[in-house]
Scaffold this motif. Structure first.
Motif, short mmCIF file in Angstrom:
data_model
loop_
_atom_site.label_atom_id
_atom_site.label_comp_id
_atom_site.label_asym_id
_atom_site.label_seq_id
_atom_site.Cartn_x
_atom_site.Cartn_y
_atom_site.Cartn_z
N VAL A 197 17.60 53.10 -43.33
CA VAL A 197 18.76 52.49 -42.67
C VAL A 197 18.34 51.21 -41.94
O VAL A 197 19.00 50.18 -42.03
CB VAL A 197 19.44 53.49 -41.71
N ILE A 198 17.22 51.27 -41.23
CA ILE A 198 16.73 50.08 -40.51
C ILE A 198 16.39 48.97 -41.50
O ILE A 198 16.69 47.79 -41.25
CB ILE A 198 15.51 50.45 -39.63
N ALA A 199 15.80 49.32 -42.63
CA ALA A 199 15.48 48.30 -43.65
C ALA A 199 16.76 47.64 -44.17
O ALA A 199 16.80 46.42 -44.37
CB ALA A 199 14.70 48.93 -44.81
N ILE A 200 17.81 48.43 -44.38
CA ILE A 200 19.07 47.86 -44.85
C ILE A 200 19.67 46.94 -43.80
O ILE A 200 20.10 45.82 -44.12
CB ILE A 200 20.06 48.97 -45.27
N VAL A 201 19.69 47.36 -42.54
CA VAL A 201 20.19 46.50 -41.47
C VAL A 201 19.42 45.19 -41.45
O VAL A 201 20.00 44.10 -41.42
CB VAL A 201 20.09 47.19 -40.09
N THR A 202 18.10 45.29 -41.46
CA THR A 202 17.25 44.10 -41.37
C THR A 202 17.46 43.15 -42.53
O THR A 202 17.67 41.94 -42.33
CB THR A 202 15.77 44.53 -41.30
N GLU A 203 17.43 43.67 -43.74
CA GLU A 203 17.53 42.80 -44.91
C GLU A 203 18.95 42.32 -45.17
O GLU A 203 19.14 41.23 -45.73
CB GLU A 203 16.97 43.50 -46.15
N MET A 204 19.95 43.08 -44.76
CA MET A 204 21.34 42.64 -44.96
C MET A 204 21.74 41.55 -43.96
O MET A 204 22.77 40.93 -44.13
CB MET A 204 22.31 43.83 -44.87
N GLN A 205 20.91 41.30 -42.95
CA GLN A 205 21.21 40.22 -42.01
C GLN A 205 21.25 38.87 -42.72
O GLN A 205 21.94 37.95 -42.27
CB GLN A 205 20.19 40.19 -40.87
N ALA A 206 20.56 38.75 -43.83
CA ALA A 206 20.54 37.49 -44.59
C ALA A 206 21.76 37.38 -45.51
O ALA A 206 21.99 36.31 -46.09
CB ALA A 206 19.26 37.40 -45.42
N PHE A 207 22.55 38.45 -45.65
CA PHE A 207 23.70 38.43 -46.54
C PHE A 207 24.85 37.69 -45.86
O PHE A 207 25.07 37.81 -44.66
CB PHE A 207 24.12 39.86 -46.88
N ASP A 208 25.63 36.92 -46.62
CA ASP A 208 26.77 36.19 -46.09
C ASP A 208 27.99 37.12 -46.04
O ASP A 208 28.62 37.38 -47.07
CB ASP A 208 27.06 34.97 -46.98
N PHE A 209 28.30 37.62 -44.87
CA PHE A 209 29.44 38.51 -44.69
C PHE A 209 30.72 37.77 -44.32
O PHE A 209 31.70 38.39 -43.93
CB PHE A 209 29.13 39.55 -43.59
N SER A 210 30.74 36.45 -44.44
CA SER A 210 31.90 35.66 -44.01
C SER A 210 33.18 36.00 -44.78
O SER A 210 34.27 35.77 -44.27
CB SER A 210 31.60 34.17 -44.09
N GLN A 211 33.05 36.55 -45.98
CA GLN A 211 34.23 36.91 -46.78
C GLN A 211 34.55 38.41 -46.68
O GLN A 211 35.29 38.94 -47.50
CB GLN A 211 34.00 36.54 -48.25
N SER A 212 34.00 39.06 -45.67
CA SER A 212 34.13 40.51 -45.57
C SER A 212 34.51 40.94 -44.16
O SER A 212 34.28 40.22 -43.20
CB SER A 212 32.78 41.14 -45.95
N PHE A 213 35.07 42.12 -44.07
CA PHE A 213 35.34 42.74 -42.77
C PHE A 213 34.08 43.40 -42.22
O PHE A 213 34.04 43.82 -41.08
CB PHE A 213 36.41 43.83 -42.91
N TYR A 214 33.08 43.56 -43.04
CA TYR A 214 31.90 44.35 -42.70
C TYR A 214 30.75 43.48 -42.22
O TYR A 214 30.74 42.27 -42.36
CB TYR A 214 31.44 45.16 -43.93
N GLY A 215 29.73 44.17 -41.69
CA GLY A 215 28.47 43.55 -41.30
C GLY A 215 27.34 44.50 -41.67
O GLY A 215 27.57 45.60 -42.18
#
Length: 112
Positions: free
Chosen positions: A70-88
């Motif tokens: 879970v921590i790895a997903i949080v860390t690596e998903m920080q680089a994902f562009d969530f600007s088109q999403s409700f999620y983070g």
């Protein structure tokens, strides 16, 4: 006397057997969850694909502790562009954790 709080035990997944199958299951399950939580968005497929890639790569590298995954997903998903999403990244990592716990038959509601 008051009992001391006990640490929550780690949840350790069995070693990965079929990375393609596990990755496809997670991608599909997460994509469905994302679409059902709010409204279906095109970016949900990309989010599910990326989270699944991170999860499977971590598993192939020998990480089986769900908390560390879970921590790895949080860390690596920080680089994902969530600007088109409700999620983070935190919502995605928590959803992955819940989906995994559900698949193992472990109740994740209310601290149980």
């Amino acid at each position: 006397m008051r009992e001391e709080p006990q640490p929550i035990p780690s949840i350790v997944l069995p070693p990965i057997q079929d990375p393609d199958k596990e990755g496809e299951w997670l991608k599909s399950s997460l994509h469905n969850w994302l679409d059902q939580e709010f409204i279906p968005e095109a970016v949900n497929e990309k989010i599910a694909q990326r989270a699944s890639q991170i999860f499977v790569r971590q598993r192939l590298e020998g990480e089986n502790d769900l908390g560390a995954l879970v921590i790895a997903i949080v860390t690596e998903m920080q680089a994902f562009d969530f600007s088109q999403s409700f999620y983070g990244e935190f919502a995605i990592a928590n959803a992955v954790s819940d989906l995994i716990l559900d698949s193992l038959g472990i109740d994740h509601c209310c601290g149980n």
